[in-house]
Design a protein around this motif. Structure first.
Motif, PDB file in Angstrom:
ATOM      1  N   TRP A   1       0.837  -1.180   0.000  1.00 55.45           N
ATOM      2  CA  TRP A   1       0.000   0.000   0.000  1.00 55.45           C
ATOM      3  C   TRP A   1       0.886   1.248   0.000  1.00 55.45           C
ATOM      4  O   TRP A   1       1.774   1.386   0.845  1.00 55.45           O
ATOM      5  CB  TRP A   1      -0.914   0.004   1.232  1.00 55.45           C
TER       6      TRP A   1
ATOM      7  N   ASP B   1      -3.950   0.605  -3.457  1.00 53.10           N
ATOM      8  CA  ASP B   1      -3.816  -0.800  -3.099  1.00 53.10           C
ATOM      9  C   ASP B   1      -3.099  -1.485  -4.258  1.00 53.10           C
ATOM     10  O   ASP B   1      -3.695  -1.795  -5.290  1.00 53.10           O
ATOM     11  CB  ASP B   1      -5.190  -1.424  -2.856  1.00 53.10           C
TER      12      ASP B   1
ATOM     13  N   LEU C   1       2.188  -0.342   4.926  1.00 52.54           N
ATOM     14  CA  LEU C   1       1.879   0.969   4.368  1.00 52.54           C
ATOM     15  C   LEU C   1       3.163   1.777   4.212  1.00 52.54           C
ATOM     16  O   LEU C   1       3.945   1.891   5.160  1.00 52.54           O
ATOM     17  CB  LEU C   1       0.903   1.706   5.284  1.00 52.54           C
TER      18      LEU C   1
END
Length: 701
Positions: free
Chosen positions: A200, A291, A353
């Motif tokens: 991500w 994503d 992330l």
């Protein structure tokens, strides 16, 4: 079945993890698909064909004014025998009939439009008119489709009068705001994302809580994921899909299908009570990301704030000065803010992330993971929050559009703290924007040290009626589950995490099952069904549903079958029902498990009459409409309808092509995440290579 409520985290035994690594390292795991579903054992779906129809009235039941009764969503749902996948068909032309089953003495009124799915009636005498709609008289045979759809009869009573009080609306109105276009930011996803690199990536650089993005819109779907990767999750994701309001379309990526943004937050960090339900609205604040393993879709993942806005009945306490036992249509907002999101921001992993442009290449160099590289752990929530709560139109505004002047209706607002989170109270202001009234909520957490925060905000026009506007209680009761395929990959009994979702306002998600190796065959819950409106907390689905006329009953199942590494999707049941008693069995569809649920809907205890204060009674009397207002009534705007985005809400015309539910965009497909699979494959190859070297050396001796 054992109900284990202590934890939603998954335990992974070392041997299970090792096997999971080997499984994920196989070539198939690089683009993993769900394992084959169990055979149906020759069974047939309990409902092979069913007629669905809800009668909707348009117009006021006033003498001399035309009233329309619509059955335009009438359809036949057929379940395939092999897998229970539903397909909806329109009623064949002429396979319906309308009748005026009753009318007051002395009336000469007749039904018009009976050859269509919209009948018309102009009452000429005060009293009750019963309009009857019969679908498939004697049964409907669809060409090439079995079986015959049985007859279905619906009735709608029109209580015509020469003096009525204008009823309130129940659904919120979105203010007109300039629309925005989908984002044109370049896709920053690296090659082999989610296998070698970041799963991500932020759409824009993120340097602190001021860089979170706000998304607002309707909720066409909400569920628990069954496809998340164990190596970068500590619990399964709650997936809330949001169809952005026009002003928030910029959150969509270019070319993003279905006009919806997925919001993902690990479910262990989101209480059941605050989770969105299909048909709600949501305000979400969090990381705006690509994503990279799901076609570079833009998402809010993870959020730090979820505000769920539900159109529900709002009780007004006696202390507010409007009377006793008063209920009005309104909006219940559940606000949840949490710094914790799970593994995505929890451990600075290679596939977690990352900052935009971070995590590229196949090296093992420094990570650009968030929020750690910006000096935060966990995700910061100390900032000022602001979002809007949309409301139904006030009765005064609606009548003003038709030229009828009536006194202003006050707005009732209450802020509660049902989870005892503490912290500062939000500032809630009434705002008029383009003729639409809304609430602007501002919350300052910038000086706090708390890691989570919650509030419940209730708002509704204080427009009380002696009969509480026809409000009724409905009880939902789940009696049994007949599990034909428990989804266990290894042939044992299923390891289920299973929820029931319904629109009862304050406990819409209830976990029925959380256990390992205990799901198989018929489950009757020890003879004590799960139901709403009961004191037994071990079987409670929360309070009974409180519904105004025209609102519908919603019922959904959600969950997953929890293997050590390879979870299976849970078959769905998604029912949208009229307010009437029913006792039925319905099969699941589109999932790795198969089951039949026996449920009942029965009328609950009476809401009872409201006793109005003198001021509330005076306001109620001021909104009387008489036949003399007839010309103005024709100018009234159409009531706002709930955007359920459910197949039962589709308008069908005779001759229209059938709609298969799983292909119609009502349910977003799940794609298994494959983080770290390639690394594990490489590790396995190295291990195999080393084993071959050792074996060959021994063979030479």
């Amino acid at each position: 079945m054992r109900e284990l409520k202590s934890s939603t985290h998954r335990y992974r035994a070392p041997t299970g993890l090792l096997f999971g690594w080997l499984l994920s390292a196989s070539p198939l795991a690089l683009d993993a698909q769900a394992p084959p579903r169990g055979e149906p054992d020759g069974r047939a779906c309990p409902f092979r064909a069913k007629v669905h129809v809800v009668l909707v009235r348009q117009g006021l039941p006033l003498l001399g004014s035309e009233v329309k009764v619509r059955a335009t969503n009438a359809s036949i749902t057929v379940l395939e025998a092999e897998n229970c996948d539903p397909t909806s068909y329109p009623l064949p032309q002429g396979e319906w009939s309308w009748a005026l089953a009753a009318r007051p003495p002395g009336s000469n009124a007749i039904l018009g439009g009976v050859s269509t799915l919209e009948a018309r009636l102009t009452p000429d005498v005060a009293g009750e008119y019963v309009v009857r709609f019969t679908a498939c008289p004697g049964g409907c045979d669809l060409p090439g489709v079995l079986p015959t759809a049985p007859q279905a009869i619906r009735q709608h009573t029109i209580a015509a009068t020469d003096r009525l009080v204008f009823p309130p609306e129940t659904e919120p109105v979105i203010p007109a705001r300039p629309p925005t276009s989908s984002t044109s930011v370049d896709d920053q996803c690296p090659r082999f994302a989610d296998r070698l690199n970041a799963a991500w990536l932020t759409v824009k650089p993120w340097h602190g809580p001021a860089d979170y993005e706000l998304l607002k819109g309707g909720v066409p779907e909400s569920r628990i994921s069954s496809t998340d990767n164990n190596f970068n999750h500590d619990s399964m994701d709650l997936n809330v899909f949001v169809r952005p309001d026009p002003a928030f379309r910029r959150i969509l990526g270019r070319g993003q299908g279905q006009d919806r943004v997925e919001v993902e937050w690990e479910e262990a960090h989101v209480p059941d009570a605050v989770r969105s339900t299909r048909g709600d609205q949501a305000s979400v604040l969090g990381y705006w990301i690509y994503d990279c393993d799901h076609d570079s879709r833009t998402e809010i993942h993870p959020p730090v704030m979820l505000a769920t806005h539900r159109p529900r009945a709002v009780p007004i306490p006696q202390s507010a000065g409007y009377g006793t036992n008063v209920y009005v249509p309104g909006i219940v907002t559940e606000l949840w803010i949490n710094a914790h999101a799970g593994e995505i921001t929890g451990n600075c992993s290679r596939t977690g992330l990352h900052q935009q442009g971070g995590g590229g290449g196949a090296d093992l160099g420094p990570h650009a993971c968030l929020p750690q590289t910006e000096g935060f752990d966990p995700s910061p929530i100390h900032r000022v929050y602001q979002f809007d709560v949309y409301l139904p139109r006030s009765p005064q505004t609606i009548l003003a559009e038709a030229g009828l002047v009536r006194p202003a209706v006050p707005l009732y607002v209450e802020v509660a703290d049902p989870r005892n989170s503490g912290g500062p109270e939000p500032d809630v202001q009434q705002v008029n924007e383009g003729g639409v009234t809304l609430l602007r909520v501002t919350l300052d957490l910038s000086r706090g040290s708390m890691s989570s925060y919650s509030r419940r905000i209730l708002a509704g026009w204080a427009y009380a009626a002696p009969d509480n506007w026809g409000l009724k209680r409905w009880k939902l009761r789940v009696r049994s589950l007949d599990v034909q395929d428990d989804g266990d990959f290894w042939g044992g009994d299923g390891d289920w995490r299973f929820w029931i979702i319904t629109n009862n306002g304050t406990q819409e998600w209830t976990k029925l099952i959380e256990c390992n190796g205990c799901v198989h065959g018929m489950e009757r819950f020890g003879g004590t069904p799960w139901e709403t409106g009961i004191a037994n907390e071990n079987r409670s689905l929360g309070p009974d549903l409180l519904l105004f006329p025209g609102q519908r009953i919603y019922l959904q199942t959600a969950g997953y079958e929890n293997d050590v590494y390879y979870e299976d999707s849970m078959g769905k049941i998604i029912e949208l029902l009229p307010q009437e008693a029913t006792d039925t069995r319905v099969g699941s569809f589109d999932g790795g498990t198969e089951y039949t649920m026996h449920y009942q809907v029965v009328e609950g205890s009476a809401v009872g009459a409201a006793t109005l204060s003198p001021g509330a009674q005076q306001l109620y009397d001021a909104y009387v409409i008489t036949p003399g207002n007839g010309p103005a009534i024709g100018k009234l705007p159409h009531p706002v309808q709930r955007a359920w985005t459910h197949p039962h809400d589709l308008p069908f015309e005779p001759g229209q092509q059938p709609v298969r539910w799983t292909n119609a965009g009502f349910f977003a497909p799940e794609k298994r995440e494959s983080a770290a699979a390639a690394w594990l494959a490489i590790a396995l190859l190295v291990l195999l290579g080393w084993s071959l070297v050792v074996w060959s050396r021994r063979a030479r001796r």
